[in-house]
Each structure stands twice: as structure tokens, then as C-alpha cells.
Scaffold this motif. Structure first.
Motif: not given
Ligand code: HEM
Ligand SMILES: [Cu+2]
Lengths: 557, 214
Positions: A170, A219-220, A222-223, A226-227, A230, A249, A253, A256, B32-33, B35-37, B39-40, B43, B150
Motif C-alpha cells: 500500500f 489508487p485502485v 491501494a483500495i 485497503l479492503l 479492513a 470483487l 479491483l 484493474f 489519482s485521488e 480514482l482512489f475514491f 474505485a471505492l 465497489t 471504511l
């Protein structure tokens, strides 16, 4: 207003060069000079490379025998996981971008540094912190999830240090994003007067395209990590089907990011090779514009093929078809590149110096890896070879045969510029040939073993596969030697090598116009660019008259 | 001009260019940020499509008052941040206005976090934390709350970083280490702040409104 920059000239000769400009530890660890940061990265990733290599050596020894004679299955799992995690995220992803990219990008566009020098240093520290997490995960007991961290195994069942390892990856992701932002801004904002977009060296384009992927894909990743964290640490039920979650899922991610990430590994390699081939063929690169568009196309299409990693995961047949089709499409720009390199060689005055040998090795191995990728993109074949050694062989051809060969090619090409020293060429040629031979010995048998059905990640196997594994392990020994050799003679050259001239290869490109090694601010005066790159037919660059060795001798100060 | 030389950094020779690069860099980072959010949220969307009823039921358990007040707080902070950035661009004599706006921005950010803390406390009391003893029966509801914790957590971390950045700005401006006029750091921080704000604008309907319509 901006013309002040364009017209501005730096103060006259800055001596000493960047290597001798301060010699305290502090002057290195607090440096904002992109060249020094490149060296810091080079040292770091070399250490990671040998750590990952040590882990896989034990694995290959284990596989000498069909019945698991050396390691417990648990240790085995931890070793190959460590190998994968370290090699992908701590060696391959940062390898060419953070070393050569850092060193060369400003030099090649005629800039004194990258756009955000302190961010650059910060990103190195992030890499170190991330590496510390991951290595901690190893010494504290290891991780057995494989480098892919597939859920629900990683999030619910694995009893190992997944948290530390995932946290490491991460964090290194953020280092990667920071580097990407920096490189993109540098390429946009700091080009020297006359350095238009279509005069950029292809290596710069490659680093630029890579940075786009870093910024948009990481970033993807990273998500997804992170999941996992979590779910493991806080019990959030994202991937747990019993509580409504969906384990697939994670794979969406993860891939990707991770499919584009293979282009993070291979685009910079393509950039390196595109610098070397014209230089040693004494020809302008064939189809410069197409090379650029091909790289951008690869970077773009790379985002739409992730599903080819999931043909057997239960995704809908329609999705599989679309992903299969798109995966064939992305082969087109890759093929364009191979054709253009070949065309550049055609009727060139080729000299087989060591960088060229490594670069040609890249073209051969990358082509083999790419063709086997087409097998994998065909759904029926993929279903047959999924999770076998065929896949292991395929991605090693691309990532190790491709990226690592190109890394060594670049290392030998720019070594005189970076260090100001020449290395023993005959040793270098020998190592290049040995590497090619060792590589094929190691990984070619794995195609056969995999096609015949040997699964990956098992530490025991039916005796009929032993012959392939023995060949592969023997090849790995040769390959290991080939990787160690440069460590020897390049270190030697630092102390005893002859002094390098500005431009020992007679190459075009701004980086060759400054001294070797360059001064702290790169150029004594602001360079100006008035011609296209790879102008090997311009005056003073005529083919054949000046073999590089002669120029070495002549230009040595 | 003296202001500019105090703000000029390596490797730039021209201040205008440096500023442009800073702005450009932060935009790339914001992409970039996103894409971070993104992706969240993607999901989240996928899961919600799978469990529409559970998500509706779970959404009704959230406390819409906390959420709405916090939306107002954050939007106001975006306004003060924008005023600070604009004032810094206008004139050197607006330094006090810049400082005041930055301070209010940081306070509002802090207020958001405090309110969120109260809300978290209530959620914990109502057993809305996934795991054993979770209040709602449907499995999908746990999933909703998995995302809830999260996403709001990640947003709160971003906001905290923002508060840190603004506080640092206040400190250097107050001590006159750097001039406020034309300081690119204000602009860059402001852009970051607005991103955090916009992310919340997306989170608000996704978290508080499912199951409340009609
Ligand atoms: C002497 C060189 C190498 C040998 C003999 C070797 C061998 C292997 C083997 C046998 C595996 C399979 C583990 C499994 O069953 O899944 C493996 C996996 C892998 N290797 Fe290598 N490798 C070498 C170098 C590298 C390098 C240089 C890289 C990257 C730079 C790399 C990246 C990977 C990755 C990503 C995996 C996947 C791990 C996993 O399955 O989780 N390898 N390697
Ligand atoms: Cu792929």
C-alpha cells in the motif's frame, strides 16, 4: 513571462560533478538532486532484487526433487510469496522508472531537475518504509498468500503477516503515485527550448506513459489492499459471502491495477531499447510517431483487459469474450513496436556492444513472452493452462526476460554517463550472452511442464515432470551467475575502469552533451534543441567512421 | 517582485512557471485521488445492486441529522477556503483576511471531525459495527456498514491531512516566513480541500439517503 525560463542561462561550469558534490552521508540522504536519488533507488532495488532472488533459489532447489525434500509446504508457500511480492512491487515497478527515469528524464529534456525535487526524495523514503514493512512481514514469520493476496484466503483464512505485507505494498503504491505525478509535471513543464513533444526521446515518452498508468491505476490497488486490511483487522465483511460480500470483487479491483502494472514494468523497458537500437545500428528509429502512439495505446488499452486474468473465476461468458478480444487488440501496438525495432535494424551498421546485446535479448524474449500471451488470451487455451507453469513461464519471459534484460541494457548503456567510468566490455558481452542462455534454459522448460499440466505453487509434483524441473533449476543457476557477474565487473569499474568521455557511444540525445558524470545542475548552460531525435545521419554522426571504441579513446579527458 | 523571490524554489527560474507546475501537479494528483475514491464508490455500487433491500434498510439506520449538518459545515469551509485563496491572489494588504479565512477553514474542518465522532459514538451504541452482535439481520446490511466505516474513515483521514496542511499554512504565514500574496501553496492546498469536500458531496447521498426516498 515564461520566456525568462527559456532564455535563462545557468551559471557557468559547476564543478565538481554530482557524485563528488558533497560526500557526507547527509549530503546523500537529504539530497534533492534527481541523479543522487536515482542512485539511492538503484542501491535499494539491487538489494531487493537479491532478496527476491535468494527466496526463489530455495524454491528452485526444492523443485529438483518431485517429493518435497528440502522445505515444508508452509515454508515453500512463504518463499514464493515473498519472491513475488518483492520482485513485483519492490524491484520491477520501481526498477527502470525510478533509477533511469529519475536520472535521465531531466537530462533528456534539458532540465536542471525534476519539477518537485523534495517530493522525489520523499517518495524514496516512502519506498524504504514500505520495504521495511514487507521485510518485517518476512522475518516475523512470512506470508503465504502469493503476491496476488487473493481473497477470501488473504482476508479471512491465512494465518500469516498479511497485514504488514499488504501495508508495505500500500505504501509503496503511494511512492509510485508521487513519482508519477512528478514525472508527468516535469515532462509538461520543464522541457528545454525547442524540445517539442515530437522531439522527445522515446525513453521520455515511455516514462511519461508509464507515469500515467502509475497515477491512474495505483489508487485502485491501494483500495483493494485497503479492503483486505479492513476485512482482516476490523472484520468488515467486504469479501465474506456469508455476510453479503463478494470474493470476486477483489480480483476485479486487483487486476484493474495489476494488468496495467505489467505495462508499468514493460513500457520503460521498451523506452530503453528504443534508445539503444538506433545508437548501435546508426540509424534513425523507424516510425518514431508510430512508436509514440503505440506506447500511448498500450497505456490506454491496458486498462480494459484485466478480465483475462479471470476466465476461470466464474465471470460471465460475455465478459470473458470481450476481455479476450481486447487482449488480442493490445497485442497490435506491441507488435508494431517489435516490427519497428526490426525495421530500424534493417540495413543498419550494427555493432554488437554489450548494451546492444542486452537490447537484442530483450526483443527476442519479449516477443516469445508476448506470443505466449496470445495463447493465454484465447479462452480455451487459457482454461487448459491456467495456474500451471505455462503462466509462470509466460510472465517471466515478459517481466524478467523483457524488463530485467532491458534494465541491464540500460545499465550498460548509461553506466559511463552515470559513473564516469568504463567497464570491461568483454566481460559485459559474456554476461549478456550468459544471461540470454541461462534465461531460456530456466524458463523454456516451464512452458512444456505447464502445458503438460504441472500446476504452479505446488511443491511436490508427479515424477514425470522432474526432467523439466531439473533443467529449469540448472538454468536458474546459470542465470543467477549471469546476474552476479555485472555486480562484480561494474563494481570493479568504479575503482579501476577507464574514465568515460561525454559521449562514448557517439549517441544523440541531450544527456550525452553534458559531462560524464554530469554536474549538479546537469548542464553548464541551458541547452537548446533544434532537431529531431536519433539524428544519426547528421554531420559528425556519420555511420561507420567512428567505431565507439575509437571514440572512447579519443574523447577520454 | 521581492515576494516572488522568497517563494521561488529549485529547479525553477521563473516564478510564473513554478506556480503553473504546482497547480498542474496537484491536478494530476487529484485525478489519482478521484480514482482512489472512484474505485471505492464503484465497489459500493456493485454491492448495492446485489443487495438493494438490505442497503435500504441499513441506510435508514444512519443518522441523517449528523450527516446533513456536516455537509453544511464542510461546504462552508470550502467557501472560506476559496475566499482565502482568492484574497491571496488579489493583494498583499489582504493578508489578515487570508489568515482569518484559513483559521475558520481549519476550525470548520475540525468541527466536522468532532461531529463525526459523536455520530460514530452513536453508531457504536446502536451496534452498527459489523461482526458479532450486529444490530440488523440481513447479511447485506453488514456490508453496507462495512462500507460506511471504511469510506467515512478514509474521508476523515483525508480531511485530517487537509487540516494539517491548512494549519501549517497558517503557521508560516503568521510568522511571515512566506508572503501570503501569490503564495502557490495556498492555491494548491485549496484545491486539495475542495476535493475532500466534493468527495463528501458524493458520500452524503450514498450513505444517508438509501431507503429514505418515497
Ligand atoms: C533466477 C531467476 C528466477 C527464477 C528461477 C524464478 C522462479 C520462479 C518460480 C519457480 C516461480 C513460481 C512460484 C510458483 O509456483 O508460483 C516464480 C514466481 C514468480 N516470479 Fe520468479 N523467478 C526468477 C526471477 C524473477 C524475477 C527477476 C522476477 C521479477 C522481477 C520474478 C517475478 C516472479 C513473480 C511475480 C512470481 C509469482 C509469484 C506467485 O506465484 O505468487 N521472478 N518465480
Ligand atoms: Cu493481464
Amino acid at each position: 513571462m515564461t520566456d525568462a525560463l527559456l532564455a535563462g542561462e545557468l551559471p557557468l561550469p559547476q564543478r565538481p560533478d554530482y557524485l563528488r558534490h558533497g560526500s557526507t552521508i547527509r549530503s546523500w540522504l537529504a539530497t534533492t538532486d534527481h541523479k543522487r536519488i536515482a542512485i539511492l533507488y538503484a542501491v535499494t532495488i539491487t538489494i531487493f532484487f537479491f532478496m527476491g532472488g535468494a527466496a526463489i533459489t530455495a524454491v528452485r532447489l526444492e523443485l529438483f526433487q518431485p517429493n518435497g525434500w528440502l522445505l515444508t509446504s508452509d515454508t515453500y508457500n512463504k518463499l514464493f510469496s515473498f519472491h513475488g511480492i518483492i520482485m513485483v512491487w519492490f524491484f520491477l515497478v520501481p526498477s527502470i522508472p525510478n533509477t533511469f527515469g529519475n536520472f535521465l528524464l531531466p537530462l533528456m529534456i534539458g532540465a536542471p531537475d525534476v519539477a518537485f525535487p523534495r517530493l522525489n526524495l520523499f517518495s524514496w523514503y516512502l519506498t524504504i518504509a514500505a520495504g521495511a514493512f514487507t521485510v518485517y512481514a518476512l522475518v516475523a514469520g512470512g506470508v503465504d498468500t502469493g503476491w496476488t493476496f487473493y481473497t477470501p484466503y488473504s482476508s479471512m483464512f491465512s494465518n500469516t503477516h498479511v497485514f504488514a505485507a499488504a501495508a508495505g505494498v500500500f505504501v509503496v503504491g503511494f511512492a509510485s503515485i508521487a513519482t508519477g505525478v512528478n514525472f508527468i509535471a516535469t515532462t509538461h513543464m520543464l522541457r528545454a527550448p525547442g524540445m517539442t513533444w515530437f522531439r522527445l526521446p522515446l525513453f521520455v515518452w515511455a516514462i511519461y506513459a508509464t507515469s500515467l498508468i502509475m497515477v491512474l491505476a495505483t489508487p485502485v490497488l491501494a483500495i483493494s489492499l485497503l479492503l483486505v486490511i479492513a476485512e482482516r483487522v476490523f472484520g468488515l465483511p467486504i469479501f465474506d459471502p456469508a455476510r453479503g460480500g463478494d470474493p470476486i470483487l477483489f480480483q476485479h479491483l486487483f487486476w484493474f491495477y495489476s494488468h496495467p502494472a505489467v505495462y508499468i514494468m514493460v513500457l520503460p523497458a521498451m523506452g530503453v531499447v528504443s534508445e539503444i537500437i538506433p545508437c548501435f545500428a546508426r540509424r534513425r528509429i523507424f516510425g518514431y510517431d508510430f512508436m509514440v502512439y503505440a506506447m500511448l495505446a498500450i497505456a490506454g488499452i491496458g486498462f480494459f483487459v484485466w478480465g483475462h486474468h479471470m476466465f476461470v473465476s466464474g465471470q460471465s461468458p460475455l465478459a470473458s469474450l470481450v476481455f479476450s478480444f481486447l487482449s488480442f487488440i493490445i497485442a497490435v501496438p506491441s507488435a508494431i513496436k517489435v516490427f519497428n525495432w526490426t525495421a530500424s535494424l534493417y540495413r543498419g551498421q550494427i555493432s554488437f556492444d554489450s548494451p546492444m546485446l542486452y537490447a537484442l535479448g530483450f526483443v527476442g524474449l519479449f516477443t516469445t513472452g508476448g506470443l505466449s500471451g496470445l495463447f493465454l488470451a484465447s479462452i480455451p487455451v487459457d482454461i487448459h493452462v491456467t495456474d500451471t507453469y505455462f503462466v509462470v513461464a509466460h510472465f517471466h519471459y515478459i517481466m524478467v526476460g523483457g524488463s530485467v534484460s532491458a534494465f541491464f541494457a540500460g545499465l550498460h548503456f548509461w553506466w559511463p554517463k552515470v559513473t564516469g567510468r568504463l567497464y570491461p566490455e568483454s566481460w559485459a558481452k559474456f554476461a549478456a550472452i550468459l544471461m540470454y542462455a541461462g534465461f531460456n534454459m530456466t524458463f523454456l522448460p516451464q512452458f512444456f511442464a505447464g502445458y503438460l499440466g504441472m500446476p504452479r505453487r505446488y511443491h511436490t509434483y508427479p515424477a514425470e515432470f522432474q526432467i523439466y524441473n531439473v533443467m529449469s533449476s540448472a538454468g536458474a543457476a546459470v542465470l543467477a551467475l549471469a546476474y552476479l557477474l555485472p555486480l562484480g565487473y561494474l563494481t570493479w569499474s568504479l575503482f579501476y575502469g577507464g574514465k568515460a568521455a561525454r559521449n562514448p557511444w557517439g549517441a544523440t540525445g541531450l544527456e550525452w552533451t553534458t559531462s560524464s558524470p554530469p554536474p549538479p545542475k546537469n548542464f553548464d548552460r541551458q541547452p537548446r534543441v533544434d532537431r529531431a531525435p536519433y539524428d544519426y545521419h547528421a554531420e559528425g554522426m556519420s555511420a561507420g567512421t567512428d567505431p565507439p571504441e575509437m571514440q572512447n579513446a579519443r574523447e577520454t579527458r | 517582485m521581492s515576494d516572488e523571490s522568497a517563494l521561488l524554489r529549485e529547479p525553477w527560474i521563473d516564478f510564473g512557471r513554478q506556480r503553473e507546475a504546482g497547480k498542474f501537479g496537484i491536478w494530476v494528483f487529484l485525478a489519482s485521488e478521484t480514482l482512489f475514491f472512484g474505485a471505492l464508490l464503484l465497489t459500493y455500487t456493485a454491492c448495492r445492486i446485489e443487495h438493494p433491500d438490505a442497503f435500504a434498510a441499513a441506510g435508514r439506520e444512519t443518522n441523517v441529522w449528523y450527516g446533513t449538518i456536516n455537509t453544511a459545515v464542510l461546504l462552508t469551509s470550502s467557501l472560506t477556503m476559496a475566499v482565502a485563496a482568492q484574497a491571496a491572489e488579489e493583494a498583499a494588504r489582504l493578508r489578515r483576511l487570508v489568515l482569518a479565512c484559513l483559521i475558520i477553514t481549519a476550525m470548520l474542518g475540525l468541527a466536522f471531525i468532532v461531529i463525526k465522532g459523536f455520530e460514530y459514538k452513536e453508531d457504536i451504541d446502536k451496534h452498527l459495527v459489523p461482526g458479532a452482535g450486529f444490530a440488523l439481520p440481513q447479511p447485506g446490511a453488514q456490508l453496507f456498514y462495512g462500507f460506511y466505516w471504511l469510506v467515512t474513515g478514509v474521508h476523515a483521514i483525508h480531511l485530517s491531512i487537509g487540516i494539517g496542511l491548512v494549519s501549517r499554512l497558517i503557521w508560516v504565514l503568521y510568522r511571515r516566513e512566506l508572503p501570503a500574496k501569490d503564495n502557490p501553496e495556498i492555491e494548491v492546498t485549496a484545491l486539495y480541500w475542495h476535493l475532500v469536500d466534493i468527495v463528501w458531496i458524493f458520500l452524503y447521498p450514498l450513505i444517508y439517503l438509501p431507503g429514505r426516498a418515497s
